[in-house]
Design an enzyme around this catalytic site. Structure first.
Site, PDB file in Angstrom:
ATOM      1  N   HIS A   7       0.823  -1.206   0.000  1.00 50.04           N
ATOM      2  CA  HIS A   7       0.000   0.000   0.000  1.00 50.04           C
ATOM      3  C   HIS A   7       0.861   1.262   0.000  1.00 50.04           C
ATOM      4  CE1 HIS A   7       1.012   0.896   4.177  1.00 50.04           C
ATOM      5  NE2 HIS A   7       0.885  -0.399   4.413  1.00 50.04           N
ATOM      6  N   GLY A  14       0.420  -2.495  11.845  1.00 52.40           N
ATOM      7  CA  GLY A  14      -0.222  -3.785  12.001  1.00 52.40           C
ATOM      8  C   GLY A  14      -1.590  -3.811  11.350  1.00 52.40           C
ATOM      9  N   GLU A  45      -1.586  -7.145   7.325  1.00 55.99           N
ATOM     10  CA  GLU A  45      -0.269  -7.048   7.951  1.00 55.99           C
ATOM     11  C   GLU A  45      -0.223  -7.938   9.193  1.00 55.99           C
ATOM     12  OE1 GLU A  45       2.838  -6.901   8.079  1.00 55.99           O
ATOM     13  OE2 GLU A  45       3.128  -4.789   7.502  1.00 55.99           O
TER      14      GLU A  45
END
Length: 217
Positions: A14, A27, A89
């Site tokens: 991203h 995260g 993630e």
């Protein structure tokens, strides 16, 4: 070993978020992209993918990945898109929202760093747990590709996921496998079955996305 399937997998990270710039562990927090900071990288990614046609697209269901996919303009009418929680993630648990200086003196954080990310994070995941969900996704990817004749697949995901995929496919060290925001890797993959019928992906080549200017053909 019998060759069962060949696939080109493009995995991109991203774009930039505020927490990226602040070096905070994101995260699985749903942090959006940061504009205008993210724009240059996203436009470069859009240009890199402009002439590519994907047979299927998978994206982490977190907003920063969905925003990146929209900006990249890689989705086409009729191309199946799956929002995939298994591409999230690593869950950084108690570390999420924190920066290094806030964590560096904590014994469990030092132990996690010394383990090269293998230990389970308090309230979060271990690297083995991340690999387990990626294994499950890759198994399903093979089944879907075989059933629907997918030859080229895009995955929009996170830095930790691409790091693990690079360790798997490129057999490089943990610390050497980082990719920047709005960048990624391209792998030529072969799915093979052994004599017991167990299948697994093997990588025949890998390259950077966007392609490096001075890369050898």
């Amino acid at each position: 070993m019998a060759t069962d399937l060949t696939v080109e997998l493009v995995a991109v990270r991203h774009g930039i978020t505020a927490w990226n710039l602040e070096r905070r562990y994101q995260g699985q927090r749903d942090i959006p992209l940061l504009f205008p900071d993210a724009e240059a990288g996203l436009l470069a990614l859009r240009e890199a993918l402009a002439n590519e046609h994907f047979d299927a697209i998978y994206s982490s269901d977190l907003d920063r990945c969905q925003q990146t996919l929209k900006w990249a303009e890689a989705a086409r009418e009729g191309v199946p898109l799956a929002l995939e929680p298994r591409l999230r993630e690593l869950n950084f648990g108690e570390y999420e929202g924190k920066v290094y200086d806030e964590l560096k003196d904590l014994p469990h954080y030092r132990a996690w760093i010394d383990s090269v990310g293998e230990l389970q994070i308090p309230g979060g995941e271990s690297a083995a747990q991340l690999r387990e969900r990626l294994d499950a996704w890759l198994y399903d990817l093979a089944g879907n590709a075989r059933a629907n004749d997918h030859k080229k697949i895009l995955a929009v995901t996170h830095g930790g996921v691409i790091r693990e995929l690079r360790r798997r496919f490129e057999t490089i060290h943990f610390w050497d496998s980082t990719v920047l925001q709005a960048q990624g890797r391209r792998w030529q993959l072969i799915y093979q079955k052994d004599e017991q019928g167990k299948g697994g992906w093997q990588c025949s080549s890998s390259s950077a996305v966007p392609a490096l200017v001075n890369a050898t053909p």
